[in-house]
Design a protein around this motif. Structure first.
Motif, PDB file in Angstrom:
ATOM      1  N   HIS A   7       0.845  -1.199   0.000  1.00 10.33           N
ATOM      2  CA  HIS A   7       0.000   0.000   0.000  1.00 10.33           C
ATOM      3  C   HIS A   7       0.878   1.246   0.000  1.00 10.33           C
ATOM      4  O   HIS A   7       1.880   1.300   0.707  1.00 10.33           O
ATOM      5  CB  HIS A   7      -0.902  -0.002   1.246  1.00 10.33           C
ATOM      6  N   VAL A   8       0.505   2.226  -0.806  1.00 10.63           N
ATOM      7  CA  VAL A   8       1.227   3.500  -0.822  1.00 10.63           C
ATOM      8  C   VAL A   8       0.499   4.456   0.123  1.00 10.63           C
ATOM      9  O   VAL A   8      -0.646   4.834  -0.136  1.00 10.63           O
ATOM     10  CB  VAL A   8       1.282   4.104  -2.249  1.00 10.63           C
ATOM     11  N   PRO A   9       1.110   4.832   1.239  1.00  9.61           N
ATOM     12  CA  PRO A   9       0.426   5.706   2.199  1.00  9.61           C
ATOM     13  C   PRO A   9       0.213   7.105   1.620  1.00  9.61           C
ATOM     14  O   PRO A   9       1.069   7.622   0.900  1.00  9.61           O
ATOM     15  CB  PRO A   9       1.381   5.756   3.390  1.00  9.61           C
ATOM     16  N   VAL A  10      -0.939   7.689   1.924  1.00  5.19           N
ATOM     17  CA  VAL A  10      -1.262   9.015   1.403  1.00  5.19           C
ATOM     18  C   VAL A  10      -1.005  10.079   2.458  1.00  5.19           C
ATOM     19  O   VAL A  10      -1.024   9.800   3.663  1.00  5.19           O
ATOM     20  CB  VAL A  10      -2.735   9.095   0.903  1.00  5.19           C
ATOM     21  N   LEU A  11      -0.760  11.302   2.000  1.00  8.16           N
ATOM     22  CA  LEU A  11      -0.616  12.470   2.875  1.00  8.16           C
ATOM     23  C   LEU A  11       0.377  12.224   4.012  1.00  8.16           C
ATOM     24  O   LEU A  11       0.165  12.636   5.154  1.00  8.16           O
ATOM     25  CB  LEU A  11      -1.991  12.874   3.432  1.00  8.16           C
ATOM     26  N   MET A  12       1.456  11.529   3.676  1.00  6.75           N
ATOM     27  CA  MET A  12       2.438  11.092   4.683  1.00  6.75           C
ATOM     28  C   MET A  12       3.003  12.244   5.508  1.00  6.75           C
ATOM     29  O   MET A  12       2.907  12.252   6.738  1.00  6.75           O
ATOM     30  CB  MET A  12       3.585  10.357   3.989  1.00  6.75           C
ATOM     31  N   GLN A  13       3.598  13.234   4.836  1.00  6.43           N
ATOM     32  CA  GLN A  13       4.229  14.328   5.570  1.00  6.43           C
ATOM     33  C   GLN A  13       3.204  15.169   6.313  1.00  6.43           C
ATOM     34  O   GLN A  13       3.452  15.643   7.432  1.00  6.43           O
ATOM     35  CB  GLN A  13       5.051  15.215   4.616  1.00  6.43           C
ATOM     36  N   GLU A  14       2.023  15.300   5.701  1.00  6.84           N
ATOM     37  CA  GLU A  14       0.955  16.083   6.329  1.00  6.84           C
ATOM     38  C   GLU A  14       0.499  15.433   7.639  1.00  6.84           C
ATOM     39  O   GLU A  14       0.199  16.112   8.625  1.00  6.84           O
ATOM     40  CB  GLU A  14      -0.231  16.218   5.366  1.00  6.84           C
ATOM     41  N   VAL A  15       0.456  14.095   7.645  1.00  9.15           N
ATOM     42  CA  VAL A  15       0.088  13.356   8.857  1.00  9.15           C
ATOM     43  C   VAL A  15       1.133  13.556   9.947  1.00  9.15           C
ATOM     44  O   VAL A  15       0.809  13.866  11.103  1.00  9.15           O
ATOM     45  CB  VAL A  15      -0.069  11.840   8.547  1.00  9.15           C
ATOM     46  N   ILE A  16       2.408  13.396   9.576  1.00  5.99           N
ATOM     47  CA  ILE A  16       3.501  13.538  10.543  1.00  5.99           C
ATOM     48  C   ILE A  16       3.528  14.952  11.123  1.00  5.99           C
ATOM     49  O   ILE A  16       3.638  15.143  12.344  1.00  5.99           O
ATOM     50  CB  ILE A  16       4.863  13.187   9.897  1.00  5.99           C
ATOM     51  N   ASN A  17       3.388  15.943  10.270  1.00  9.49           N
ATOM     52  CA  ASN A  17       3.352  17.338  10.733  1.00  9.49           C
ATOM     53  C   ASN A  17       2.158  17.572  11.655  1.00  9.49           C
ATOM     54  O   ASN A  17       2.275  18.228  12.693  1.00  9.49           O
ATOM     55  CB  ASN A  17       3.276  18.301   9.553  1.00  9.49           C
ATOM     56  N   GLY A  18       1.014  17.035  11.262  1.00 13.63           N
ATOM     57  CA  GLY A  18      -0.224  17.263  12.013  1.00 13.63           C
ATOM     58  C   GLY A  18      -0.245  16.623  13.381  1.00 13.63           C
ATOM     59  O   GLY A  18      -0.834  17.157  14.315  1.00 13.63           O
ATOM     60  N   LEU A  19       0.402  15.468  13.516  1.00 10.61           N
ATOM     61  CA  LEU A  19       0.403  14.774  14.809  1.00 10.61           C
ATOM     62  C   LEU A  19       1.324  15.430  15.828  1.00 10.61           C
ATOM     63  O   LEU A  19       1.190  15.174  17.032  1.00 10.61           O
ATOM     64  CB  LEU A  19       0.819  13.305  14.621  1.00 10.61           C
ATOM     65  N   GLN A  20       2.256  16.281  15.355  1.00 10.78           N
ATOM     66  CA  GLN A  20       3.214  16.943  16.255  1.00 10.78           C
ATOM     67  C   GLN A  20       3.824  15.937  17.239  1.00 10.78           C
ATOM     68  O   GLN A  20       3.629  16.013  18.457  1.00 10.78           O
ATOM     69  CB  GLN A  20       2.531  18.089  17.013  1.00 10.78           C
ATOM     70  N   ILE A  21       4.556  14.994  16.701  1.00  4.68           N
ATOM     71  CA  ILE A  21       4.998  13.823  17.453  1.00  4.68           C
ATOM     72  C   ILE A  21       5.970  14.155  18.589  1.00  4.68           C
ATOM     73  O   ILE A  21       6.970  14.840  18.392  1.00  4.68           O
ATOM     74  CB  ILE A  21       5.621  12.788  16.494  1.00  4.68           C
ATOM     75  N   ASP A  22       5.628  13.645  19.772  1.00  9.83           N
ATOM     76  CA  ASP A  22       6.506  13.689  20.940  1.00  9.83           C
ATOM     77  C   ASP A  22       7.406  12.455  20.837  1.00  9.83           C
ATOM     78  O   ASP A  22       6.904  11.330  20.833  1.00  9.83           O
ATOM     79  CB  ASP A  22       5.649  13.626  22.211  1.00  9.83           C
ATOM     80  N   PRO A  23       8.722  12.620  20.758  1.00  8.35           N
ATOM     81  CA  PRO A  23       9.622  11.478  20.555  1.00  8.35           C
ATOM     82  C   PRO A  23       9.460  10.351  21.571  1.00  8.35           C
ATOM     83  O   PRO A  23       9.697   9.183  21.258  1.00  8.35           O
ATOM     84  CB  PRO A  23      11.018  12.098  20.649  1.00  8.35           C
ATOM     85  N   SER A  24       9.054  10.676  22.779  1.00  6.25           N
ATOM     86  CA  SER A  24       8.896   9.631  23.793  1.00  6.25           C
ATOM     87  C   SER A  24       7.427   9.271  24.024  1.00  6.25           C
ATOM     88  O   SER A  24       7.087   8.626  25.018  1.00  6.25           O
ATOM     89  CB  SER A  24       9.532  10.066  25.110  1.00  6.25           C
ATOM     90  N   GLY A  25       6.569   9.682  23.108  1.00  9.70           N
ATOM     91  CA  GLY A  25       5.133   9.463  23.263  1.00  9.70           C
ATOM     92  C   GLY A  25       4.654   8.097  22.801  1.00  9.70           C
ATOM     93  O   GLY A  25       5.411   7.296  22.256  1.00  9.70           O
ATOM     94  N   ILE A  26       3.362   7.854  23.023  1.00 10.92           N
ATOM     95  CA  ILE A  26       2.703   6.621  22.574  1.00 10.92           C
ATOM     96  C   ILE A  26       1.707   6.999  21.483  1.00 10.92           C
ATOM     97  O   ILE A  26       0.856   7.877  21.686  1.00 10.92           O
ATOM     98  CB  ILE A  26       1.967   5.926  23.735  1.00 10.92           C
ATOM     99  N   TYR A  27       1.796   6.314  20.340  1.00 11.99           N
ATOM    100  CA  TYR A  27       0.929   6.621  19.200  1.00 11.99           C
ATOM    101  C   TYR A  27       0.198   5.370  18.731  1.00 11.99           C
ATOM    102  O   TYR A  27       0.716   4.256  18.826  1.00 11.99           O
ATOM    103  CB  TYR A  27       1.748   7.245  18.064  1.00 11.99           C
ATOM    104  N   VAL A  28      -1.018   5.585  18.239  1.00 15.05           N
ATOM    105  CA  VAL A  28      -1.837   4.488  17.733  1.00 15.05           C
ATOM    106  C   VAL A  28      -2.047   4.663  16.239  1.00 15.05           C
ATOM    107  O   VAL A  28      -2.489   5.722  15.789  1.00 15.05           O
ATOM    108  CB  VAL A  28      -3.221   4.448  18.426  1.00 15.05           C
ATOM    109  N   ASP A  29      -1.695   3.617  15.480  1.00 16.64           N
ATOM    110  CA  ASP A  29      -2.045   3.557  14.056  1.00 16.64           C
ATOM    111  C   ASP A  29      -3.201   2.569  13.956  1.00 16.64           C
ATOM    112  O   ASP A  29      -3.008   1.362  14.107  1.00 16.64           O
ATOM    113  CB  ASP A  29      -0.845   3.079  13.230  1.00 16.64           C
ATOM    114  N   CYS A  30      -4.399   3.104  13.737  1.00 11.85           N
ATOM    115  CA  CYS A  30      -5.605   2.267  13.739  1.00 11.85           C
ATOM    116  C   CYS A  30      -5.691   1.347  12.528  1.00 11.85           C
ATOM    117  O   CYS A  30      -6.445   0.371  12.544  1.00 11.85           O
ATOM    118  CB  CYS A  30      -6.856   3.156  13.767  1.00 11.85           C
ATOM    119  N   THR A  31      -4.973   1.683  11.467  1.00 16.23           N
ATOM    120  CA  THR A  31      -5.060   0.938  10.211  1.00 16.23           C
ATOM    121  C   THR A  31      -3.648   0.699   9.693  1.00 16.23           C
ATOM    122  O   THR A  31      -3.194   1.368   8.754  1.00 16.23           O
ATOM    123  CB  THR A  31      -5.892   1.734   9.191  1.00 16.23           C
TER     124      THR A  31
END
Length: 310
Positions: A7-31
């Motif tokens: 699968h080719v993921p869509v809006l990849m950079q937009e997702v990463i920017n939007g989540l404002q990732i905390d390097p030590s955080g916990i994240y859920v990928d539902c799909t």
């Protein structure tokens, strides 16, 4: 991990920017799917960070990275909170859901998702479930079929279509994609490709209870997010997008906020980050035409002074 195959993921950079990732955080990928978005999230996490990956499709397991920061949950994301609790996780920093069907599911004819191949009318994302598209076609009442095609596929002549199916299934087999399509041609309106896409979409949504699962996940998201945590949802058709838009804006699935008799607005713990949905760039559209209908919406858990983050 397979790259560019599943699968080719869509809006990849937009997702990463939007989540404002905390390097030590916990994240859920539902799909989880092909693991494209998950891989990008992992690159932004340090050794303390964790990724919880949901996917009910058994094929997705093959794409898991060899990474002890990942917990894979082979179930529908509608059970979000239940499985987080099972893993002793009460709060997460971000939730991502890339809805719809993966390229892999579309490209494997026997899964029955695509109108391009012949195969069984299946369409189950979780192949351990009993309900498939062939059962819906063969057993649902005319009224119920009409409702599904009208509401889930926005098929213009849904009533005529339902009536034809009920008539034809008495005398001929409608168990394969080709049998089904050939039987429907007399009532096809407009572009056949678009018409069949709408019909198949309606069946797929019914078989997998996609709207029910989406609503359940969205209702749980504010509870599992830390204050300031974000949820990002990518949709692929207007019906899904409307549910996400309304929930992010109003805290429910209606077009407007609910008011009780005293004029009190319904509780909404989310703040909309994307006033308008983010859509693919021209470059992405050129490289991945399947991204054309995708829309990304992001919301943030409101920070309240008396909230406990973890």
């Amino acid at each position: 991990m397979q790259k560019g195959i599943y699968h080719v993921p869509v809006l990849m950079q937009e997702v990463i920017n939007g989540l404002q990732i905390d390097p030590s955080g916990i994240y859920v990928d539902c799909t989880f799917g092909g693991g494209g978005h998950a891989s990008a999230i992992l690159k932004h996490l340090n050794s303390s960070g964790r990724l919880i990956a949901f996917d009910q499709d058994a094929d997705a397991v093959k794409n898991l990275p060899d990474d002890d920061r990942v917990i894979f949950i082979p179930h529908n994301f509608r059970h979000l909170q239940r499985f987080l609790r099972l893993h002793k996780i009460s709060k997460v920093n971000g939730v991502l859901a890339d809805l719809g069907v993966s390229s892999h599911q579309f490209n494997v004819g026997e899964r029955g998702f695509s109108t391009r191949f012949n195969g069984a009318l299946d369409m189950r994302m979780n192949q351990s479930e009993k309900l498939d598209a062939a059962y819906v076609i063969q057993n649902y009442s005319e009224e119920r079929l009409h409702k599904i095609f009208e509401q889930y596929g926005e098929v213009t002549n849904a009533k005529t279509l339902a009536k034809l199916i009920v008539q034809l299934r008495k005398t001929q087999s409608l168990k394969t994609i080709n049998e089904f399509k050939n039987a429907l041609y007399p009532v096809v309106k407009g572009n056949p490709e678009k018409y069949f896409a709408q019909v198949f979409q309606a069946l797929r949504i019914e078989v997998n209870d996609e709207f029910g699962a989406l609503k359940e996940m969205l209702l749980q998201a504010p509870d599992v997010l830390v204050p300031g945590g974000r949820i990002a949802v990518i949709t692929f058709h207007s019906l899904e997008d409307r549910l996400v838009k309304n929930f992010f804006k109003n805290g429910n699935f209606d077009e407007i906020q609910e008011n009780d008799l005293y004029g009190t607005l319904s509780k909404n713990e989310l703040k909309v980050i994307t006033k308008k949905p983010i859509t693919p760039s021209q470059e992405e559209l050129k490289n991945n035409p399947r991204s054309r209908s995708s829309k990304l919406r992001i919301a943030e858990k409101i920070k309240v002074s008396n909230n406990i983050s973890k």
